[in-house]
Motif scaffolding. Structure first.
Motif: not given
Lengths: 699, 699
Positions: A478, A629-630, A682-690, B628, B684-690
């Motif tokens: 991303f 801050y999780t 996985t290839r299709r699943k991500y944790q996207h964190t700020i 996914p 701040r935390k998200y699941q980002h999936t395709i």
């Protein structure tokens, strides 16, 4: 029952009160027996000596089993007050000779024996009280707080055995005999060994999760193997049988030794087993505290390299192939011997649990359906490297008990010894040591067609660690840049002096290496050895290998080398250590930079860390905290969260505001920014964190 | 012990075999008693009649408790073969009169009573066999497979009680008396009611997770409240006491009735309690199967709206304020009555568990420390709407047992009745009904200063549902468009005809509404009522309200209306239903489009779905699958995965290839693309999936 050592408690039962009494008795018996083991040391001064140059002095082990209880209880949030933070950091790590164990004596000011004794007494009182009052339902399960007490007890049982080995390695004038540890008096000519048939069998290893005895994480799961017929030696190899090998130039003929064995010979200059002592041209035999005439019919004590060398020698002599039994073959032998597990098995039937002797005994004294010493007398080296069975899961309270040994370098020992008790004498227990280690261990041999598989690259079997390897050393997604590299860049930009940096919560170590591009020396510390060992392995072996998940269970193997990363010239600048950010050892200090990435919301007491971190920095030193801050109760009790809750007035408390409050007068906030990171599941699943990155300069 | 109804089994014990025997006895007793309840129906033809227009005919309930076992056992992957897929879909839902329950008789072809009876016998055999062989350790815990058996038993115990109410509502000529259900013969002039003092108290509600009796999810957790002194009526309100209200124009004077009460009066034209029957100008009393002279000293059976109206009437008359007790006040009364929980409480002490009567009895027959009928006789309406206690967690096997009732529309009934048994007579049980529902329920009143809190917007208390609300109705992140809207756009582009669409796995229903922009009629189906009720609520109440997590426990409240979404003109096009994609009811068919978003990797048997979906589509109909492919054993047993594993030849199997194989000759793949979605966990935390979107046209 032997008066010295009690049998372990079962996990089930019908009375909770009765179970508490049983656990208390077992705990006290373990504690007493452990202290008895240290009575073997002649006087207090011996506590500060080492029997092995690669290990800590004895005082460490004396304190270690007590601090283990406290560190695990704190970690699992069962108690929240330490007894002695200093003891609980210096006695915490360094048992095995791992890269990340700090064994540098200069880093420790060891306390007095009397102080440690008083400390042990305090821990004992606390544990006894906890045994009385912790919530308890039967059967006790892995997630029960009482499991942690049993873990502490069984941990001490292990050290009863391993400390006896260390004490046996002490010079004779540093130890004394005590009445409870009596050496066997029986000895005669050794019986001639012979081969017995073991019929082909379907073997299923692994302990059921509902088994009614305590187990370490590596025991659970399932492993199945079909065995063909094979033959096994009737007796353990005796001193007499091994003597032929020694006398036939065994330690000189390098054909008998593999690469690791030759390295062992080179380093140690060994010419015979370690507990044989040449006196006036004759081999004597070292017991725990004495030197006696060679008992020819007792099992020889050797390490795995010596055992393997003997097999090669005997194979050549007899023109057949002998090898050490595999773990599955040992189980087939165990079954053939018609053995039962505890508590049905009576300890009088074998040389174990201190019931008969505090030494080995003749190899033809204890028969099990015609096979001798299938359990007890001395441990038996297997040819199997330890791995987790299918379904293996680390126990969260002790996540480095097993996984650091799943490295193809640790061989299983089976069968237990005269010094074994507790979990060590259970059917399903699994202990592994590096091949050059000495234990109360000997061997028997088999003739079998099964081969030992040798793996090439060792891939991380730990899913979470693999995920972090990919996060730190893998691809970006991303359009979000590598987080470790970005953090190191920010650190380089804001730090004034660049002599020494600390990467606290270093995980698999990427930022530690990246920081080494601008800092002369960087220490990476993580609470979990599972992570620490990755950075350390990259340094020592020059590569790491891991999997990334694609879809379901389909994996892609990845391999990253120092060369790929262009870190060849950085590796001497980095070092990796196991450590607790909330109770860091005193020798971690004088940093120009401390980088704490995604750490604070995973600590059991984040405030403790924030209050102490300033003292670890040089003046003008910079602290960088990154966190999304999780906050979650599984990591941090709610009353210890720094933010993410409402105070007693109903006002929302945010973490960044708490940081400012705690750091007032100590640090100045010099920079604040967001920084994203992406963790691939996985290839299709991500944790996207700020993460929020806050940069603080020491005032 | 009463010969009709056994006490429930405890969860702990020392013998697993003995526990299996106890459970089997308790299961068989429950099954027998339930079938006994249906002997009250005069003949088989009555099974196809309804006693309440808003409910299913009796045959539904007769089959329902048996299919419940199978559906839960399948869902929890304890068994993998259905007994009768058709029965297990038509008898599955429609117990409560919820928006998403399909009660349209035209959608069902009910089987013969003898067929259902034979089916019940098969289920009984299977359950008995499972009780014998399922893994079992004691105590039985929520995650034990045996818990599901207990759940099925206690579910049937509930239906014993509620079916008796339905049967009591049947015309007299449709029922017959049976010898086991004997009506109480005692009746006299009603005692004069009086107020007793209850001292102030600290009340703590909620059952400990380790309690040794089975509990429904809503029972666990903690709720604390400080109560001031209050007064409570000594007796339940008798028919005689209530008669004064009826005779004083009670059902005509709208001052006594709130908005919901007035609506009830308008719909039903009620002028007196439902089980009073006017015969020749005199009120008679309807028991289960007979009409008797009015028993003046028996408790009146009313719904909550009638009970509240009585309190307003009496308050006006006595110039003080009477109200129904709250849940906490009832516990204070229970404590004052010195009651004990099962199994210590002997059933002979109260009118419950069918021990004395199959009817009510005088309000002054059973005293508990001077307060009468604190348990037993009839349920007592409280003024408390049911909510989860702090720490509430849905049980995964029955996730719609409680949460659909946490809507401020369901009032707790307390104390149990003559028809209650099993969990219904336990101290910690919590049952709630809509206020216009009839049960074997009456009331007592209190004078207390505590007010009933009435909530305005009902915010989702379910964290996962809230997360999905935000996902479907909230903000977008990282530039990724709203997934539901994008899916609906793709559907609109590829579907040829646009008459009828199905949104399968609709979650909180956003795509269902979006599809209604191009399709004339859209049905949204989800396995979980927790989700279905969100779309349904948006339609019925015009809004939904939920929280999004910011940091830790800090939340932001959000409210979305039909107007905000510009869905006012679409709402008549959508409907929402609970359903199982692997065993869909026959009436879901003739679609031009089926959209299955992020569904297939959450099904217990995805292949079953894929093989049957084609029959639900019109010719030229379009199927859209997005996923996914996050296969996991907790959702789907590994042998049923469509991809993400290696086959017996070691070849990697990918999901998209399996879809092509399964659909060969049935569907043509007309479009394939990736489509990302983002689910917010915190600020701040998200699941980002395709997801992969595959569009299939029926050949």
């Amino acid at each position: 029952m032997s008066k010295l050592s009690l049998y372990p408690v079962t996990l089930d039962g019908s009375s909770v009160d009765e179970k508490r009494r049983e656990i208390k008795n077992y705990f006290n018996n373990t504690n007493t027996l452990y202290e008895k083991v240290f009575e073997v040391l002649k006087d207090d001064s011996v506590f500060y000596e080492k029997s092995e140059i690669t290990r800590h002095p004895m005082i460490f082990y004396f304190g270690h089993t007590a601090t283990f209880f406290i560190n695990k209880l704190i970690n699992m949030k069962i108690i929240d007050k330490r007894i002695n933070p200093d003891f609980e950091s210096i006695f915490a790590v360094g048992v095995d000779e791992m890269d990340w164990d700090d064994l540098n004596g200069a880093n420790y000011i060891w306390p007095k024996v009397s102080e440690v004794r008083a400390y042990r007494e305090k821990v004992k009182e606390l544990v006894e009280e906890l045994i009385e009052r912790l919530p308890l339902t039967l059967p006790i399960r892995e997630d029960s707080p009482m499991w942690i007490i049993l873990m502490g007890i069984e941990h001490e049982r292990i050290h009863i055995e391993t400390s006896l080995v260390l004490h046996r390695q002490m010079p004779l004038n540093r130890v004394k005999s005590i009445s409870e540890f009596n050496v066997c008096k029986n000895s005669a000519t050794a019986p001639k060994n012979e081969m017995l048939n073991i019929a082909k069998a379907s073997i299923c290893l692994g302990k059921d999760i509902n088994h009614n005895l305590y187990g370490w994480d590596n025991e659970y799961g399932v492993y199945k193997e079909e065995l063909e017929d094979f033959k096994v030696s009737k007796y353990l190899v005796s001193n007499s049988e091994y003597m032929a090998f020694v006398n036939n130039n065994g330690y000189k003929n390098l054909d008998y030794w593999d690469e690791e064995g030759q390295k062992f010979l080179k380093i140690t200059n060994a010419t015979h087993p370690s507990f044989w002592v040449m006196v006036d041209g004759v081999y004597k035999y070292r017991t725990l505290t004495s030197l006696i005439d060679m008992p020819e019919d007792w099992p020889v004590d050797v390490n795995a390299l010596e055992a393997e060398a003997f097999c090669r020698y005997k194979s050549k002599k007899d023109a057949t192939t002998y090898q050490l039994p595999s773990e599955s073959e040992y189980r087939a032998i165990y079954n053939e011997a018609l053995l039962e597990d505890l508590p049905a098995f009576h300890e009088s039937r074998a040389n174990l649990n201190f019931y008969h002797y505090a030494s080995s005994c003749p190899v033809n004294e204890f028969s099990f359906n015609g096979i001798y010493d299938v359990v007890g007398n001395v441990w038996q080296w297997s040819r199997s490297a330890i791995h987790g069975f299918e379904g293996f899961k680390v126990h969260e309270a002790y996540d480095d008990f097993s996984t650091p040994t799943f490295d193809e370098k640790h061989s299983l020992i089976v069968g237990s010894s005269w010094a074994s008790s507790g979990n060590l004498i259970m059917k399903y227990s699994r202990y592994a040591f590096r091949k050059h280690f000495y234990q109360n261990a000997g061997f028997r041999y088999v003739i079998s067609n099964a081969k030992q598989e040798k793996k090439e690259d060792i891939y991380e079997s730990d899913e979470l660690v693999s995920q972090y390897c990919e996060f730190q050393y893998g691809e970006t997604h991303f359009g979000v840049e590598n987080f470790a590299i970005e953090c190191a860049k920010i650190a380089s930009k804001f730090a004034k002096n660049k002599t020494k940096a600390l990467d606290l919560g270093c995980a698999t170590g990427r930022a530690t290496y990246e920081l080494a591009k601008s800092f002369q020396s960087v220490e990476g510390i993580d609470f979990s050895v599972r992570f620490v060992q990755v950075g350390a392995k990259l340094k020592s072996d020059g590569y790491i290998a891991f999997h990334t998940k694609e879809e379901g269970e389909l994996l892609v193997q990845k391999r990253v080398t120092l060369e790929d990363l262009e870190y060849e010239n950085l590796k001497e600048r980095v070092s990796f250590w196991q450590g607790d950010a909330c109770n860091l050892k005193a020798n971690f200090h004088s940093y120009d930079l401390i980088l704490a990435t995604n750490l604070i919301d995973r600590l059991y007491n984040p405030k403790l860390f924030l209050e102490s971190v300033v003292d670890r920095l040089n003046s003008d030193g910079v602290l960088i905290i990154t966190s999304p801050y999780t906050w979650q109760e599984s990591s941090t009790k709610k009353e210890l969260w720094l933010g993410g809750y409402k105070d007693e007035n109903g006002k929302e408390v945010k973490t960044i505001e708490s940081l400012k409050t705690v750091f007032k007068g100590k640090f100045e906030l010099i920079h604040l920014q967001d920084l994203a990171f992406v963790i691939k599941e996985t290839r299709r699943k991500y944790q996207h964190t700020i993460s929020e990155v806050s940069v603080w300069r020491k005032i």
